[in-house]
Enzyme design. Structure first.
Site, PDB file in Angstrom:
ATOM      1  N   GLY A   9       0.819  -1.209   0.000  1.00 19.28           N
ATOM      2  CA  GLY A   9       0.000   0.000   0.000  1.00 19.28           C
ATOM      3  C   GLY A   9       0.846   1.249   0.000  1.00 19.28           C
ATOM      4  O   GLY A   9       0.494   2.265   0.602  1.00 19.28           O
ATOM      5  N   ARG A  12       0.608   5.726  -1.712  1.00 16.43           N
ATOM      6  CA  ARG A  12       0.088   6.991  -1.174  1.00 16.43           C
ATOM      7  C   ARG A  12      -0.130   6.860   0.331  1.00 16.43           C
ATOM      8  O   ARG A  12       0.056   5.793   0.920  1.00 16.43           O
ATOM      9  CB  ARG A  12      -1.237   7.350  -1.855  1.00 16.43           C
ATOM     10  CG  ARG A  12      -2.316   6.301  -1.630  1.00 16.43           C
ATOM     11  CD  ARG A  12      -3.622   6.663  -2.288  1.00 16.43           C
ATOM     12  NE  ARG A  12      -4.654   5.668  -1.989  1.00 16.43           N
ATOM     13  CZ  ARG A  12      -5.952   5.844  -2.231  1.00 16.43           C
ATOM     14  NH1 ARG A  12      -6.378   6.972  -2.767  1.00 16.43           N
ATOM     15  NH2 ARG A  12      -6.816   4.891  -1.932  1.00 16.43           N
ATOM     16  N   LEU A  61      -3.430  -7.352  -4.415  1.00 16.02           N
ATOM     17  CA  LEU A  61      -3.263  -8.242  -3.266  1.00 16.02           C
ATOM     18  C   LEU A  61      -4.385  -9.253  -3.110  1.00 16.02           C
ATOM     19  O   LEU A  61      -4.349 -10.069  -2.190  1.00 16.02           O
ATOM     20  CB  LEU A  61      -3.112  -7.440  -1.971  1.00 16.02           C
ATOM     21  CG  LEU A  61      -1.662  -7.129  -1.593  1.00 16.02           C
ATOM     22  CD1 LEU A  61      -1.087  -6.048  -2.477  1.00 16.02           C
ATOM     23  CD2 LEU A  61      -1.555  -6.765  -0.121  1.00 16.02           C
ATOM     24  N   ASN A  87       0.514  -2.953   5.113  1.00 19.10           N
ATOM     25  CA  ASN A  87      -0.292  -1.746   5.258  1.00 19.10           C
ATOM     26  C   ASN A  87      -1.478  -1.685   4.295  1.00 19.10           C
ATOM     27  O   ASN A  87      -2.467  -1.029   4.588  1.00 19.10           O
ATOM     28  CB  ASN A  87       0.601  -0.514   5.062  1.00 19.10           C
ATOM     29  CG  ASN A  87      -0.203   0.752   4.838  1.00 19.10           C
ATOM     30  OD1 ASN A  87      -0.773   1.308   5.769  1.00 19.10           O
ATOM     31  ND2 ASN A  87      -0.274   1.198   3.585  1.00 19.10           N
ATOM     32  N   SER A 139      -6.448  -1.239  12.728  1.00 20.59           N
ATOM     33  CA  SER A 139      -7.245  -0.013  12.847  1.00 20.59           C
ATOM     34  C   SER A 139      -7.957  -0.038  14.190  1.00 20.59           C
ATOM     35  O   SER A 139      -8.251  -1.116  14.726  1.00 20.59           O
ATOM     36  CB  SER A 139      -8.287   0.064  11.729  1.00 20.59           C
ATOM     37  OG  SER A 139      -9.232   1.091  11.984  1.00 20.59           O
ATOM     38  N   TYR A 152     -14.778  -4.439   7.082  1.00 18.90           N
ATOM     39  CA  TYR A 152     -13.495  -3.800   7.402  1.00 18.90           C
ATOM     40  C   TYR A 152     -13.084  -4.106   8.843  1.00 18.90           C
ATOM     41  O   TYR A 152     -11.924  -4.452   9.121  1.00 18.90           O
ATOM     42  CB  TYR A 152     -13.622  -2.295   7.184  1.00 18.90           C
ATOM     43  CG  TYR A 152     -12.343  -1.519   7.370  1.00 18.90           C
ATOM     44  CD1 TYR A 152     -11.344  -1.548   6.402  1.00 18.90           C
ATOM     45  CD2 TYR A 152     -12.136  -0.744   8.511  1.00 18.90           C
ATOM     46  CE1 TYR A 152     -10.170  -0.819   6.565  1.00 18.90           C
ATOM     47  CE2 TYR A 152     -10.973  -0.015   8.678  1.00 18.90           C
ATOM     48  CZ  TYR A 152      -9.996  -0.054   7.698  1.00 18.90           C
ATOM     49  OH  TYR A 152      -8.834   0.659   7.872  1.00 18.90           O
ATOM     50  N   LYS A 156      -9.726  -6.104  10.165  1.00 15.66           N
ATOM     51  CA  LYS A 156      -8.732  -5.463  11.025  1.00 15.66           C
ATOM     52  C   LYS A 156      -8.632  -6.143  12.394  1.00 15.66           C
ATOM     53  O   LYS A 156      -7.551  -6.184  12.993  1.00 15.66           O
ATOM     54  CB  LYS A 156      -9.052  -3.975  11.182  1.00 15.66           C
ATOM     55  CG  LYS A 156      -8.922  -3.180   9.877  1.00 15.66           C
ATOM     56  CD  LYS A 156      -7.511  -3.263   9.316  1.00 15.66           C
ATOM     57  CE  LYS A 156      -7.313  -2.371   8.119  1.00 15.66           C
ATOM     58  NZ  LYS A 156      -5.918  -2.408   7.609  1.00 15.66           N
ATOM     59  N   ILE A 185      -6.939   9.205  10.542  1.00 15.18           N
ATOM     60  CA  ILE A 185      -5.748   9.777   9.927  1.00 15.18           C
ATOM     61  C   ILE A 185      -6.143  10.476   8.626  1.00 15.18           C
ATOM     62  O   ILE A 185      -6.898   9.919   7.824  1.00 15.18           O
ATOM     63  CB  ILE A 185      -4.698   8.676   9.613  1.00 15.18           C
ATOM     64  CG1 ILE A 185      -4.411   7.834  10.862  1.00 15.18           C
ATOM     65  CG2 ILE A 185      -3.422   9.304   9.068  1.00 15.18           C
ATOM     66  CD1 ILE A 185      -3.817   8.584  12.025  1.00 15.18           C
TER      67      ILE A 185
END
Length: 243
Positions: A9, A12, A61, A87, A139, A152, A156, A185
């Site tokens: 990842g 960016r 991935l 990441n 996360s 998600y 995580k 973030i």
């Protein structure tokens, strides 16, 4: 390349900043992501700024054949791997009653199965040398849950369980495995949120500011140093006190 750090990842956001900080710390870096153009641009900038060797590998991935190609690329170009930072991640948010199985599956495949596949490629190198650090980016959602993110959050939370279990398996071989759980973030992924949602999150953060990719990258940098040599199997939360 020797003394290599691999970051997924890395086109960016948090991944790119982690790659920069590890290069700053003297690691040669292999950047992995889907966007080949951005990877090349980032690899060139990092190499010129920090006087390290950089490589990049564009892949999806969620595709097994891409992992096979990456494994061959590593065998041909890299002698030793010191650090792996898992990441890469995607989101496909919606309330559970509206969620399609394909949206659940795709997030699990990238975020969780991707960690398994990357670690499967890298771990033999570390076992051979009896040293290495694996940092998995989880996360706070994997700890607290979040409405509209069952896929998600599951991925995580799975990363946290994976981290704690693998740390117990490989610690005796000198390999540390740690998770970092960022909060809110400021990245491209969060920039699309409405001002109302951003204000709601901000009100729950004691430090009264959103995090920056640098805040996460600095923690990852520390965890990869000898100064953190007695830390393994832990989840380091970087969220300004939100949870």
């Amino acid at each position: 390349m020797e003394n290599t750090a691999i970051v997924t990842g890395a086109s960016r956001g948090i991944g790119l900043k982690i790659a920069e900080y590890l290069a700053r710390d003297g690691y040669n870096v292999l950047l992995v992501a889907r966007n080949e153009e951005k990877l090349k641009e980032n690899a060139d900038k990092i190499a010129s700024r920090y006087d390290v060797e950089t490589m990049y590998f564009a892949m999806d991935l969620s595709l097994k054949e891409d992992f096979d190609n990456l494994s061959q690329f590593i065998r041909e170009n890299i002698k030793s791997i010191s650090v792996l930072v898992n990441n890469a991640g995607i989101t496909k948010d919606t309330l559970f009653m509206r969620m399609k199985e394909k949206d659940y599956r795709s997030v699990i495949e990238v975020n969780l199965l991707g960690v398994f596949n990357m670690t499967s490629i890298v771990l033999p190198y570390m076992l051979k040398e009896r040293k290495g650090v694996i940092v998995n980016i989880s996360s706070v959602v994997g700890i607290t849950g979040n409405a509209g993110q069952t896929n998600y959050a599951a991925s995580k939370a799975g990363i946290i369980g994976f981290t704690k279990s693998l740390a117990k398996e490989v610690g005796a071989r000198g390999i540390r495995v740690v998770a970092v759980a960022p909060g809110f973030i400021e990245t491209d992924m969060t920039s699309s949120l409405s001002d109302r949602i951003k204000e709601e999150y901000l009100s729950r953060i004691p430090l009264r500011r959103f995090g920056k990719p640098e805040d996460v990258a600095e923690v990852v940098s520390f965890l990869c140093r000898d100064a953190a040599s007695y830390i393994t199997g832990q989840v380091i939360v970087v969220d300004g006190g939100m949870i």
